[in-house]
Design a protein around this motif. Structure first.
Motif, PDB file in Angstrom:
ATOM      1  N   THR A 111       0.834  -1.209   0.000  1.00 24.12           N
ATOM      2  CA  THR A 111       0.000   0.000   0.000  1.00 24.12           C
ATOM      3  C   THR A 111       0.867   1.256   0.000  1.00 24.12           C
ATOM      4  N   ARG A 115       0.764   3.867  -3.178  1.00 23.21           N
ATOM      5  CA  ARG A 115       0.383   5.274  -2.994  1.00 23.21           C
ATOM      6  C   ARG A 115       1.467   6.216  -3.510  1.00 23.21           C
ATOM      7  N   ARG A 119       1.132   8.785  -6.785  1.00 13.98           N
ATOM      8  CA  ARG A 119       1.431  10.232  -6.702  1.00 13.98           C
ATOM      9  C   ARG A 119       2.437  10.622  -7.781  1.00 13.98           C
ATOM     10  N   GLN A 122       0.793  10.612 -11.232  1.00 15.50           N
ATOM     11  CA  GLN A 122      -0.046  11.801 -11.403  1.00 15.50           C
ATOM     12  C   GLN A 122       0.808  13.044 -11.627  1.00 15.50           C
ATOM     13  N   CYS A 146      -7.732  -0.953  -2.785  1.00 10.70           N
ATOM     14  CA  CYS A 146      -8.747  -0.087  -2.172  1.00 10.70           C
ATOM     15  C   CYS A 146      -8.097   0.978  -1.291  1.00 10.70           C
ATOM     16  N   LYS A 147      -7.127   0.571  -0.466  1.00  8.49           N
ATOM     17  CA  LYS A 147      -6.444   1.523   0.413  1.00  8.49           C
ATOM     18  C   LYS A 147      -5.636   2.549  -0.374  1.00  8.49           C
ATOM     19  N   SER A 148      -5.304   2.207  -1.614  1.00  7.72           N
ATOM     20  CA  SER A 148      -4.539   3.121  -2.472  1.00  7.72           C
ATOM     21  C   SER A 148      -5.447   4.027  -3.295  1.00  7.72           C
ATOM     22  N   GLY A 149      -6.762   3.866  -3.143  1.00  7.82           N
ATOM     23  CA  GLY A 149      -7.702   4.752  -3.819  1.00  7.82           C
ATOM     24  C   GLY A 149      -8.388   4.169  -5.038  1.00  7.82           C
ATOM     25  N   LEU A 151     -11.120   1.880  -7.131  1.00 13.16           N
ATOM     26  CA  LEU A 151     -12.521   1.487  -6.996  1.00 13.16           C
ATOM     27  C   LEU A 151     -12.791   0.317  -7.920  1.00 13.16           C
ATOM     28  N   TRP A 175      -8.379   3.756 -10.729  1.00 11.12           N
ATOM     29  CA  TRP A 175      -7.984   4.852  -9.861  1.00 11.12           C
ATOM     30  C   TRP A 175      -8.142   6.140 -10.659  1.00 11.12           C
TER      31      TRP A 175
END
Length: 177
Positions: A111, A115, A119, A122, A146-149, A151, A175
């Motif tokens: 996780t 994450r 970043r 992005q 899920c914990k990383s955003g 769906l 994501w």
């Protein structure tokens, strides 16, 4: 004009995500030569031998960091603990994949690495959408995503698992930045 190629390096509280180097081969082979690890990935073979590690590292070193990324996940105390990468996927999308060696499961490293990598994608790649999937029989990977955003899309497709030698139902996720 002079062009300097720079391999990205990402730091978190406990981890360093960096490009692979030839000296990673032995440790990579030790961690990846585990059916519980390789069997939860699409591309990793089993058994995972030195030639597999060397070939992977060679491809990772030669990759074009503008379109794909293969990071070694290095723990500040334990050394190499896994890998994470982005690759081109269908319809011009980018797909995230990762793995962690079994001695390092359930510590939050996947996780934390995901994450940080998202970043970076992005910020540096200007990605607004990344896709991923996890084998249906690997709910822990779903929790990481899920914990990383990520769906769930509601889609399930059969994907090959090289280590298993079969197709496996894969739950697809997205994501959005």
């Amino acid at each position: 004009m002079c062009a300097i190629e720079v391999t990205p390096s990402l730091a978190t509280e406990r981890l360093l995500l960096r490009g692979h180097v030839p000296s990673d081969a032995e440790r990579l082979c030790q961690l990846a030569n585990d059916i519980k690890v390789a069997g939860m990935t699409a591309a990793m073979p089993h058994p995972y031998v030195a030639a597999d590690a060397e070939a992977f590292i060679d491809r990772a070193i030669r990759q074009d960091w503008r379109t794909q990324a293969a990071f070694a996940i290095e723990h500040r105390q334990f050394g190499l603990v896994g890998g994470l990468g982005f690759k081109p996927a269908a319809r011009g999308r980018t797909e995230l994949g990762y793995w962690i060696g079994r001695p390092f499961w359930n510590r939050g490293y996947a996780t934390e690495a995901a994450r940080a990598a998202l970043r970076w994608a992005q910020r540096d790649w200007r990605k607004k959408l990344v896709v991923a999937g996890h084998f249906a029989d690997n709910p822990a990977s779903g929790q990481v995503l899920c914990k990383s955003g990520f769906l769930y899309t509601g889609d399930v497709e059969l994907r090959d698992s090289r280590a298993r030698g079969q197709t496996v139902p894969t739950r697809l996720m997205v994501w959005l930045a």
